[in-house]
Motif scaffolding. Structure first.
Motif, PDB file in Angstrom:
ATOM      1  N   PRO A  30       0.813  -1.231   0.000  1.00 42.61           N
ATOM      2  CA  PRO A  30       0.000   0.000   0.000  1.00 42.61           C
ATOM      3  C   PRO A  30       0.837   1.269   0.000  1.00 42.61           C
ATOM      4  CG  PRO A  30      -0.941  -1.600   1.505  1.00 42.61           C
ATOM      5  CD  PRO A  30       0.378  -2.156   1.071  1.00 42.61           C
ATOM      6  N   GLU A  31       1.922   1.282   0.781  1.00 47.07           N
ATOM      7  CA  GLU A  31       2.796   2.459   0.796  1.00 47.07           C
ATOM      8  C   GLU A  31       3.499   2.641  -0.547  1.00 47.07           C
ATOM      9  OE1 GLU A  31       2.258   1.376   5.082  1.00 47.07           O
ATOM     10  OE2 GLU A  31       2.450   0.342   3.193  1.00 47.07           O
ATOM     11  N   PHE A  32       3.953   1.539  -1.138  1.00 46.44           N
ATOM     12  CA  PHE A  32       4.598   1.632  -2.448  1.00 46.44           C
ATOM     13  C   PHE A  32       3.632   2.182  -3.498  1.00 46.44           C
ATOM     14  CE2 PHE A  32       7.376  -2.185  -1.068  1.00 46.44           C
ATOM     15  CZ  PHE A  32       8.237  -1.310  -0.406  1.00 46.44           C
ATOM     16  N   LEU A  33       2.395   1.751  -3.436  1.00 49.12           N
ATOM     17  CA  LEU A  33       1.409   2.200  -4.416  1.00 49.12           C
ATOM     18  C   LEU A  33       1.090   3.683  -4.250  1.00 49.12           C
ATOM     19  CD1 LEU A  33      -1.046  -0.845  -4.438  1.00 49.12           C
ATOM     20  CD2 LEU A  33       0.632  -0.217  -6.185  1.00 49.12           C
ATOM     21  N   ILE A  34       1.003   4.160  -3.016  1.00 45.48           N
ATOM     22  CA  ILE A  34       0.747   5.583  -2.789  1.00 45.48           C
ATOM     23  C   ILE A  34       1.920   6.420  -3.294  1.00 45.48           C
ATOM     24  CG2 ILE A  34       0.544   7.347  -0.990  1.00 45.48           C
ATOM     25  CD1 ILE A  34      -2.036   6.002  -1.584  1.00 45.48           C
ATOM     26  N   ALA A  35       3.155   5.962  -3.032  1.00 43.68           N
ATOM     27  CA  ALA A  35       4.323   6.682  -3.533  1.00 43.68           C
ATOM     28  C   ALA A  35       4.323   6.708  -5.062  1.00 43.68           C
ATOM     29  CB  ALA A  35       5.601   6.027  -3.008  1.00 43.68           C
ATOM     30  N   ALA A  36       3.998   5.579  -5.683  1.00 45.32           N
ATOM     31  CA  ALA A  36       3.938   5.527  -7.144  1.00 45.32           C
ATOM     32  C   ALA A  36       2.836   6.436  -7.671  1.00 45.32           C
ATOM     33  CB  ALA A  36       3.703   4.090  -7.609  1.00 45.32           C
ATOM     34  N   LEU A  37       1.703   6.490  -6.983  1.00 46.22           N
ATOM     35  CA  LEU A  37       0.606   7.358  -7.402  1.00 46.22           C
ATOM     36  C   LEU A  37       1.014   8.823  -7.323  1.00 46.22           C
ATOM     37  CD1 LEU A  37      -2.359   7.749  -8.218  1.00 46.22           C
ATOM     38  CD2 LEU A  37      -2.952   7.643  -5.780  1.00 46.22           C
ATOM     39  N   ALA A  38       1.724   9.193  -6.265  1.00 44.09           N
ATOM     40  CA  ALA A  38       2.173  10.584  -6.122  1.00 44.09           C
ATOM     41  C   ALA A  38       3.111  10.972  -7.261  1.00 44.09           C
ATOM     42  CB  ALA A  38       2.866  10.764  -4.769  1.00 44.09           C
ATOM     43  N   PHE A  39       4.077  10.107  -7.572  1.00 43.08           N
ATOM     44  CA  PHE A  39       4.996  10.402  -8.679  1.00 43.08           C
ATOM     45  C   PHE A  39       4.264  10.408 -10.022  1.00 43.08           C
ATOM     46  CE2 PHE A  39       8.314   8.915  -5.641  1.00 43.08           C
ATOM     47  CZ  PHE A  39       9.105  10.058  -5.666  1.00 43.08           C
ATOM     48  N   ALA A  40       3.267   9.532 -10.170  1.00 39.24           N
ATOM     49  CA  ALA A  40       2.501   9.497 -11.414  1.00 39.24           C
ATOM     50  C   ALA A  40       1.733  10.798 -11.615  1.00 39.24           C
ATOM     51  CB  ALA A  40       1.542   8.307 -11.403  1.00 39.24           C
ATOM     52  N   VAL A  41       1.128  11.327 -10.547  1.00 37.03           N
ATOM     53  CA  VAL A  41       0.398  12.593 -10.649  1.00 37.03           C
ATOM     54  C   VAL A  41       1.340  13.728 -11.021  1.00 37.03           C
ATOM     55  CG1 VAL A  41      -0.875  14.316  -9.312  1.00 37.03           C
ATOM     56  CG2 VAL A  41      -1.465  11.901  -9.107  1.00 37.03           C
ATOM     57  N   LEU A  42       2.515  13.763 -10.399  1.00 34.96           N
ATOM     58  CA  LEU A  42       3.485  14.805 -10.717  1.00 34.96           C
ATOM     59  C   LEU A  42       3.969  14.701 -12.164  1.00 34.96           C
ATOM     60  CD1 LEU A  42       5.624  14.756  -7.435  1.00 34.96           C
ATOM     61  CD2 LEU A  42       4.044  16.542  -8.160  1.00 34.96           C
ATOM     62  N   THR A  43       4.131  13.473 -12.651  1.00 35.77           N
ATOM     63  CA  THR A  43       4.605  13.279 -14.021  1.00 35.77           C
ATOM     64  C   THR A  43       3.527  13.655 -15.035  1.00 35.77           C
ATOM     65  OG1 THR A  43       6.034  11.474 -13.263  1.00 35.77           O
ATOM     66  CG2 THR A  43       5.582  11.611 -15.631  1.00 35.77           C
ATOM     67  N   ILE A  44       2.303  13.222 -14.785  1.00 29.90           N
ATOM     68  CA  ILE A  44       1.203  13.540 -15.700  1.00 29.90           C
ATOM     69  C   ILE A  44       0.997  15.042 -15.791  1.00 29.90           C
ATOM     70  CG2 ILE A  44      -1.286  13.277 -16.063  1.00 29.90           C
ATOM     71  CD1 ILE A  44      -1.073  10.528 -14.747  1.00 29.90           C
ATOM     72  N   ASP A  45       1.233  15.743 -14.699  1.00 29.52           N
ATOM     73  CA  ASP A  45       1.054  17.194 -14.673  1.00 29.52           C
ATOM     74  C   ASP A  45       1.937  17.892 -15.705  1.00 29.52           C
ATOM     75  OD1 ASP A  45       0.047  19.653 -13.717  1.00 29.52           O
ATOM     76  OD2 ASP A  45       1.794  19.902 -12.426  1.00 29.52           O
TER      77      ASP A  45
END
Length: 226
Positions: free
Chosen positions: A13-28
């Protein structure tokens, strides 16, 4: 030889949240200004997906420790992880209109919110003082940035400066308290003096033998709680 990666899958779960945060920053980076609203949808869908995954993956598992007991994954920590993830969903929903109106780069905002949730999740799983401190600092630094995010607003700048100063002072007190607790507990020969299990063992032994606690230990605990 110690296997430090044993049970590491319990932190998915922690790995997925970290990946989601980086994904949002990248998509931006790649979205035009008019389509930035998609970032909130990505963050919301990702949080809901992590909630469902956490319940399905960890809901029926027995308690497990990671890294020699400094991280503990059990039903208690899972409950608070779910609470923090739901809190993240509510934060994004409640700030949707504000972000679209006042924040030019919403990806940064949503990414930092996700990192703050990550810090809270690590705090929920921590079974040791310094691990809890790392999670607390990840949460605190995320909040520092969120408070001072609107650089053109003098009130936001003032609030961010005051928050950083107060947080630095609180961190110093916390670490000094941890050092005092460590110094007292390690004298009893406990191998993991900063773990909650080690501290609990020290308190039980001390109360059975003397019936009182050393002043230095009590001061250290008071500084941690402060």
């Amino acid at each position: 030889m110690l296997n430090l990666t044993a049970n590491l899958s319990m932190l998915w779960p922690e790995f997925l949240i970290a990946a989601l945060a980086f994904a949002v920053l990248t998509i931006d980076f790649f979205l035009p200004l008019k389509r930035k609203v998609i970032l909130a949808v990505v963050a919301l869908v990702g949080l809901v997906a992590v909630i469902c995954f956490s319940i399905a993956f960890l809901g029926s598992r027995e308690a497990m420790s990671i890294y020699q007991g400094i991280v503990l994954v059990d039903q208690f920590s899972l409950f608070f992880k779910i609470v923090f993830l739901i809190l993240g969903v509510l934060i994004i929903l409640s700030s949707w209109e504000f972000v679209n109106r006042y924040i030019a780069h919403p990806g940064e905002y949503y990414g930092i919110v996700l990192f703050s949730i990550l810090g809270m999740m690590f705090m929920a799983s921590s079974a040791e003082l310094l691990t809890a401190y790392i999670g607390l600092e990840l949460l605190s630094f995320s909040l520092y940035i969120l408070v001072s995010h609107r650089q053109e607003d003098p009130k936001s700048n003032e609030a961010g400066t005051k928050y950083i100063l107060l947080g630095a002072f609180a961190s110093a007190l916390f670490l000094y308290g941890v050092s005092m607790v460590y110094g007292v507990v390690v004298e009893q020969g406990i191998t993991a003096p900063t773990t909650f299990t080690g501290i609990h063992s020290y308190v039980n032994t001390q109360m059975l033998t003397t019936g009182t606690m050393p002043i230095s230990f009590m001061v250290g605990v008071a500084l941690i709680l402060a």
